[in-house]
Design a protein around this motif. Structure first.
Motif, short mmCIF file in Angstrom:
data_model
loop_
_atom_site.label_atom_id
_atom_site.label_comp_id
_atom_site.label_asym_id
_atom_site.label_seq_id
_atom_site.Cartn_x
_atom_site.Cartn_y
_atom_site.Cartn_z
N ALA A 1 5.50 1.96 -19.09
CA ALA A 1 4.50 2.52 -18.18
C ALA A 1 3.19 1.73 -18.25
CB ALA A 1 4.24 3.99 -18.53
N ARG A 2 2.75 1.43 -19.46
CA ARG A 2 1.50 0.68 -19.60
C ARG A 2 1.62 -0.71 -18.97
NH1 ARG A 2 -1.56 -0.80 -25.28
NH2 ARG A 2 -3.66 -1.00 -24.41
N GLN A 3 2.75 -1.38 -19.19
CA GLN A 3 2.94 -2.71 -18.63
C GLN A 3 2.89 -2.69 -17.11
OE1 GLN A 3 6.06 -5.46 -20.25
NE2 GLN A 3 6.98 -5.12 -18.26
N ILE A 4 3.55 -1.73 -16.50
CA ILE A 4 3.58 -1.64 -15.04
C ILE A 4 2.19 -1.36 -14.49
CG2 ILE A 4 4.45 -0.29 -13.10
CD1 ILE A 4 7.05 0.11 -14.71
N ILE A 5 1.49 -0.42 -15.11
CA ILE A 5 0.17 -0.04 -14.60
C ILE A 5 -0.84 -1.18 -14.75
CG2 ILE A 5 -1.78 1.51 -15.02
CD1 ILE A 5 0.33 3.67 -15.70
N GLU A 6 -0.77 -1.90 -15.88
CA GLU A 6 -1.69 -3.03 -16.04
C GLU A 6 -1.36 -4.15 -15.07
OE1 GLU A 6 -1.59 -4.13 -20.14
OE2 GLU A 6 -2.98 -2.53 -20.74
N SER B 1 8.34 0.30 -9.32
CA SER B 1 7.79 0.15 -10.67
C SER B 1 6.79 1.24 -10.98
CB SER B 1 7.15 -1.24 -10.83
OG SER B 1 8.11 -2.26 -10.68
N LEU B 2 5.88 1.52 -10.03
CA LEU B 2 4.87 2.54 -10.29
C LEU B 2 5.51 3.93 -10.41
CD1 LEU B 2 1.88 3.07 -10.67
CD2 LEU B 2 1.65 3.37 -8.19
N LYS B 3 6.54 4.16 -9.64
CA LYS B 3 7.23 5.45 -9.75
C LYS B 3 7.87 5.57 -11.13
CE LYS B 3 10.37 8.42 -7.13
NZ LYS B 3 11.21 8.54 -5.92
N ARG B 4 8.42 4.48 -11.64
CA ARG B 4 9.00 4.51 -12.98
C ARG B 4 7.93 4.78 -14.03
NH1 ARG B 4 10.97 -0.39 -13.19
NH2 ARG B 4 12.91 0.25 -12.18
N ASP C 1 0.84 -1.20 0.00
CA ASP C 1 0.00 0.00 0.00
C ASP C 1 0.88 1.24 0.00
OD1 ASP C 1 -2.10 -1.70 0.12
OD2 ASP C 1 -2.53 -1.40 2.25
N LEU C 2 0.56 2.18 -0.90
CA LEU C 2 1.34 3.42 -0.95
C LEU C 2 0.43 4.59 -1.31
CD1 LEU C 2 1.97 4.18 -4.23
CD2 LEU C 2 3.26 2.09 -4.01
N ARG C 3 0.81 5.75 -0.83
CA ARG C 3 0.08 6.98 -1.11
C ARG C 3 0.45 7.47 -2.51
NH1 ARG C 3 -1.78 10.10 3.27
NH2 ARG C 3 -2.04 11.76 1.71
#
Length: 415
Positions: free
Chosen positions: A385-390, A311-314, A274-276
């Motif tokens: 970006a799309r790969q990480i978000i999915e 990953s989400l930060k990237r 969990d992250l803000r």
């Protein structure tokens, strides 16, 4: 009734009910009234014989059970039956006044024949269809439909079992795009379908891993010759020519590094926590602003999501860099939309032509190939970006703004 299972069940119910209705109507039509020669005429003959017997010997007729009265039997007059029996008995040679009556319940019929000085009262068999016949028929059909429904649903469920497995398999696709193993249990058809899907999943996973290893190996193996070329380029005496060599080598190095990172992110996912999201976006925007990118931060709602922080930060960094680089400036805002977080990144660039919108996430894609040398980057930022978000359970959507600009909408499930 849109599913195949419900359509098959509905068709079977309709077919069964139609056959039963037709068969029941035919049976009712054939059994509604007995044929005259089998029922009405024999009864008429018996009534005529009893009347003649009562006329010839009243005392013997009374001893035999024939009732006599001074008036027709009391009860509800049956005018239609009276007319019908008058015609039938007239054919038997008995042309005497008569009356048919029924008890208050309408279940027992009696025929009264005028003998002149008295009336002979005889019981009359009720040849009418049974009362409540349509209610009985309705209850019968309801029972048939209920039974047909149960049988049809069971049959349709068995028929569509493999299709439901396919639907379930699609819903159970993991974040890495691989099918989750399906239990090979149940009916033979279901087992065969599950076995085929598991085999397909294994082959797809093997093919994807082989492709990833190939890309990673190619990117890694490029590092050695590029290092040798960089060393040789340092000995080029012409400063301008040496600068071109080093710039080209830097671009090749960025492409190889991005390819390796793309494969690494797809194969080895980090720990989800969990992250803000608002704090992560603010940190990335501050970092890019310090590097000289034009990034404006709008309202950031305090929202929590579940994802791998690095990953989400990237992914957010790649999207903001894309907007700031190709769109001159980036504006970012975060809001809540029902049970999801909506991250909006807008720019002031020319946008993307609608036919090429989906291709923007392809590796090494450029809207304008002539700008490849003018703008930095390997062309893998959007794909990564799309790969990480999915993989985090979200999605990335692109939309052109008017009169110009591009909006990148990132949607992630909230915790």
């Amino acid at each position: 009734m849109t599913s195949l299972r419900n359509r098959i069940a509905g068709f079977m119910i309709l077919a069964i009910a139609t056959v039963i209705v037709l068969a029941s109507l035919v049976a009712m039509q054939m059994m509604q009234r007995p044929l005259p020669e089998t029922a009405i005429i024999p009864v008429a003959r018996q009534i005529a014989w009893n009347v003649r017997f009562a006329q010839a010997d009243p005392q013997a007729a009374a001893d035999a059970g024939i009732a006599f009265a001074d008036a027709p039997a009391a009860g509800l007059p049956q005018d239609r039956s009276t007319q019908r029996w008058s015609r039938v008995l007239a054919r038997q040679g008995m042309d005497l006044p008569l009356a048919v009556s029924a008890d208050p319940a309408g279940t027992t019929l009696r025929i009264s024949v005028d003998l002149g000085d008295r009336w002979a009262v005889l019981p009359l068999p009720d040849l009418r269809p049974p009362r409540g016949g349509w209610r009985i028929f309705g209850a019968w059909m309801a029972l048939i439909v209920a039974g047909a429904t149960v049988v049809s649903l069971i049959a349709a469920t068995r028929i569509t079992g493999p299709l439901r497995i396919l639907e379930s398999a699609v819903d159970r696709i993991g974040r890495d795009g691989v099918l989750v193993p399906i239990p090979e249990t149940g009916l033979p058809e279901t087992q065969a379908t599950a076995r085929a899907l598991n085999h397909l999943s294994a082959r797809l996973k093997s093919a994807m891993e082989s492709r990833m290893r190939l890309v990673a190996a190619a990117g890694h193996d490029l590092r050695t010759p590029m290092t040798r070329m960089r060393l040789r380029a340092e000995f080029v005496e012409d400063d301008e020519e040496r600068g071109k060599w080093l710039a080209d080598l830097a671009e090749l190095d960025a492409i190889a590094d991005s390819a390796i990172r793309l494969v690494r992110d797809q194969v080895a996912q980090g720990d989800t926590q969990d992250l803000r999201l608002d704090r992560l976006v603010a940190d990335v925007a501050q970092e890019l602003d310090a590097q000289g990118y034009a990034v404006a931060v709008g309202p950031l709602a305090p929202l929590t999501v579940a994802a791998d922080p690095l990953s989400l930060k990237r992914a957010v960094r790649n999207l903001l860099i894309n907007a700031a680089t190709h769109g001159k400036a980036a504006r970012v805002a975060l809001s809540r939309n029902a049970d999801r977080a909506a991250l909006l990144i807008e720019d002031e660039g020319p946008g993307i032509p609608e036919p090429l919108m989906e291709r923007a996430f392809e590796p090494f894609f450029r809207v304008d190939e002539a700008r490849r040398k003018a703008l930095p980057g390997a062309g893998l930022g959007m794909a990564i970006a799309r790969q990480i978000i999915e993989q985090s359970g979200g999605q990335v959507l692109l939309e052109n703004l008017r009169p110009h600009g591009l909006r990148q909408r990132v949607v992630l499930p909230l915790r």
